[in-house]
Write an enzyme that holds these catalytic residues in place. Structure first.
Site, mmCIF file in Angstrom:
data_model
loop_
_atom_site.group_PDB
_atom_site.id
_atom_site.type_symbol
_atom_site.label_atom_id
_atom_site.label_comp_id
_atom_site.label_asym_id
_atom_site.label_seq_id
_atom_site.Cartn_x
_atom_site.Cartn_y
_atom_site.Cartn_z
ATOM 1 N N ALA A 176 0.777 -1.237 0.000
ATOM 2 C CA ALA A 176 0.000 0.000 0.000
ATOM 3 C C ALA A 176 0.808 1.287 0.000
ATOM 4 O O ALA A 176 0.305 2.332 -0.405
ATOM 5 C CB ALA A 176 -0.935 0.010 1.201
ATOM 6 N N SER A 192 -1.156 6.117 -2.347
ATOM 7 C CA SER A 192 -1.977 6.780 -3.369
ATOM 8 C C SER A 192 -3.258 5.989 -3.614
ATOM 9 O O SER A 192 -4.349 6.554 -3.675
ATOM 10 C CB SER A 192 -1.219 6.888 -4.689
ATOM 11 N N ASP A 225 4.778 -8.928 5.800
ATOM 12 C CA ASP A 225 5.101 -9.437 4.480
ATOM 13 C C ASP A 225 3.791 -9.969 3.894
ATOM 14 O O ASP A 225 3.183 -10.887 4.452
ATOM 15 C CB ASP A 225 6.139 -10.567 4.583
ATOM 16 N N CYS A 284 3.760 -1.467 -12.714
ATOM 17 C CA CYS A 284 4.145 -0.441 -13.683
ATOM 18 C C CYS A 284 5.347 -0.938 -14.480
ATOM 19 O O CYS A 284 6.262 -0.181 -14.766
ATOM 20 C CB CYS A 284 4.399 0.888 -12.996
#
Ligand SMILES: C[S@@+](CC[C@H](N)C(=O)[O-])C[C@H]1O[C@@H](n2cnc3c(N)ncnc32)[C@H](O)[C@@H]1O
Lengths: 176, 318
Positions: free
Chosen positions: B107, B111, B157, B230
């Site tokens: 997290a 954002s 984790d 990404c």
């Protein structure tokens, strides 16, 4: 079980007791006292906080939460910080002032554009015109046609001190 | 080697792809709609003389051509959050609802957590987890600035996340916005291209598989899991989905993102992947003038209440 009275554990979140009579941990604020304080100080109706739970972690830091949690909760954070208790004058967090300040009807100081810029930069300023109570106030200014709370300030001896935390201060333009 | 070269065979127009990757990206802010409407933010920007442009596919986003997304009044009021355009996509695919239980497995700095909380109207519970405590303090700062009260923050984790500290043991939805090679962010941070190695791709793919598998396990039957990165690397995208499809009860479903995308690839470097990975969406920088991105929406298998009812009817789909 031990014989020791329950104490405040700085490592976990404990739900505030409903009333002072339900208090088991020495010095812990109760939900009722928190609601009363917001009503007396800022005119925020208790029903604004219906549905939210209040929690303490660390010495006197009270958090406000709007979800499901175990009691106690061993997590890093639960909701947002609301209020500092266990001191003579309770202190709202600047973020709580921003989040709930639009519901306040008293203890609100309206700043003009220049004062607002100084406030958000963290500066203290002389504001002798204030004729309300001393103590913690919610500072607001007008943005896009409506009042918007900027944060909490401390009013003492004709002066408004900004208590906007360092990480949230900013140099912003004076918007006339 | 420049890793972007590796992906040229996957794109329609390699020259346009490379040219877009070299252009810097404009600053973008997302409106925190629980605090202010896009119209009020626009008015406040106008009053203050902050240049802004709309983003066609989302009315809660503004491009700020002069940069400095944090240097204005709307930001200070917690009305906006600096967030890249493509970074808004997984939250849209996740589509969280007020009152639900949502897990944001990776997290920090928050954002997407704050976007999720906003979409939930700050009601229900979003559990924001990250294994990096330093990054979690940035998340907490963002969540407080935006006035979010329905988040719990945990530091675990995600691969073996325990629901023990929570009041429930299953989520309605989970987002895995995984750690990755990040070449998709090259327009903001050109260094990622120089730091890229194939070894890192393989190492991080193992972590991604572990986190996504755990997210599927922790989500109720019929619930939704979104996987996003990404990176353009199929090893970290389709291969991760393919692996988890084989291990856990789940299927990939369409997510209908509001931007131009291309389907996930079924072949790469001698490997083939399950046909359903074509439902995942690849976002290339030259298609929407954004960063690069990958996003897939999964439905967790097993019987939820609705499908249990249907199954009971026997011959519904004769
Ligand atoms: C792409 S970033 C997340 C960005 C975030 N979702 C946002 O929108 O602001 C990936 C995050 O995964 C975290 N991470 C890496 N390995 C992890 C693990 N095993 N468990 C939990 N988080 C992990 C990293 O610390 C990093 O913050």
């Amino acid at each position: 079980m031990t014989d020791d009275a329950p104490t405040n554990d700085g490592q976990r979140f404990d739900r505030l007791p409903e009333t002072p009579d339900d208090r088991e941990v020495e010095g812990r604020a109760s939900r009722r006292e928190v609601l009363d304080w917001f009503e007396e100080r800022f005119g925020i109706e208790p029903d604004v906080f219906e549905g939210y739970s209040f929690w303490e972690k660390g010495a006197g830091k009270v958090w406000i939460f709007n979800g499901e949690a175990t009691d106690p909760s061993e997590v890093e954070a639960i909701g947002m910080t609301l209020l500092r208790t266990r001191q003579e004058h309770w202190k709202p967090t600047s973020r709580a002032a921003t989040r709930f300040g639009h519901r306040a009807t008293t203890g609100v100081i309206e700043l003009n554009p220049e004062q607002a810029s100084r406030f958000v930069a963290g500066e203290d300023q002389a504001l002798p015109a204030w004729d309300g109570d001393w103590g913690y106030l919610i500072a607001t200014h007008e943005v896009a046609g409506e009042r918007a709370p900027i944060g909490a300030g401390l009013y003492l001896y004709d002066e408004l001190r900004s208590v906007v935390p360092k990480g949230s201060r900013a140099d912003l333009p004076v918007v006339e | 080697m420049n890793p972007l070269e590796r992906y040229e065979p996957l794109v329609d127009d390699a020259a346009a792809f490379r040219a877009a990757c070299d252009r810097p990206l404009p600053s973008v802010v997302r409106v925190n709609q629980m605090a202010a409407s896009p119209a009020r933010v626009r008015e406040a920007f106008d009053e203050e003389g902050v240049a802004h442009e709309p983003v066609g596919w989302h009315d809660g986003l503004f491009r700020l051509p002069d940069g400095n997304p944090g240097g204005n009044w709307p930001y200070v009021h917690g009305w906006t959050h600096g967030q890249e355009e493509v970074s808004v996509l997984p939250g849209l695919a996740l589509d969280p609802q007020p009152g639900e239980r949502v897990w944001d497995a990776c997290a920090a700095p928050g954002s997407k957590t704050t976007q999720i909380a906003d979409a939930m109207d700050d009601e229900g519970t979003v559990v924001a987890n990250d294994n990096n405590l330093g990054r979690l303090s940035a998340l907490r700062h963002n969540a407080e600035r935006l006035g979010i009260t329905n988040a719990i923050v945990t530091n675990q984790d995600a691969r073996n996340f325990s629901t023990k500290p929570l009041a429930f043991d299953e989520f309605d939805r989970a987002l895995v916005d995984a750690p990755c090679s990040c070449e998709g962010t090259c327009r903001k941070n050109p260094d990622v291209v120089d730091q890229w190695t194939l070894d890192h791709v393989h190492a991080v793919a193992g972590i991604q598989k572990g986190i996504l598998a755990r997210a599927v396990q922790a989500t109720r039957p019929g619930g939704t899991v979104v996987y996003s990165t990404c990176t353009f690397a199929p090893e970290e995208n389709e291969a991760v989905l393919d692996h988890v499809l084989g291990e856990e009860a789940c299927e990939i479903v369409d997510s209908d993102l509001p931007v131009d995308t291309v389907p996930g690839v079924t072949e790469w470097d001698g490997e083939t992947y399950d046909e359903s990975v074509t439902r995942a969406q690849r976002v290339y920088p030259h298609h929407n003038d954004t960063g690069g991105f990958f996003c897939a929406k999964l439905r967790v298998g097993g019987e939820d209440e609705e499908s249990a009812g249907e199954a009971g009817d026997g011959e519904v789909a004769a």
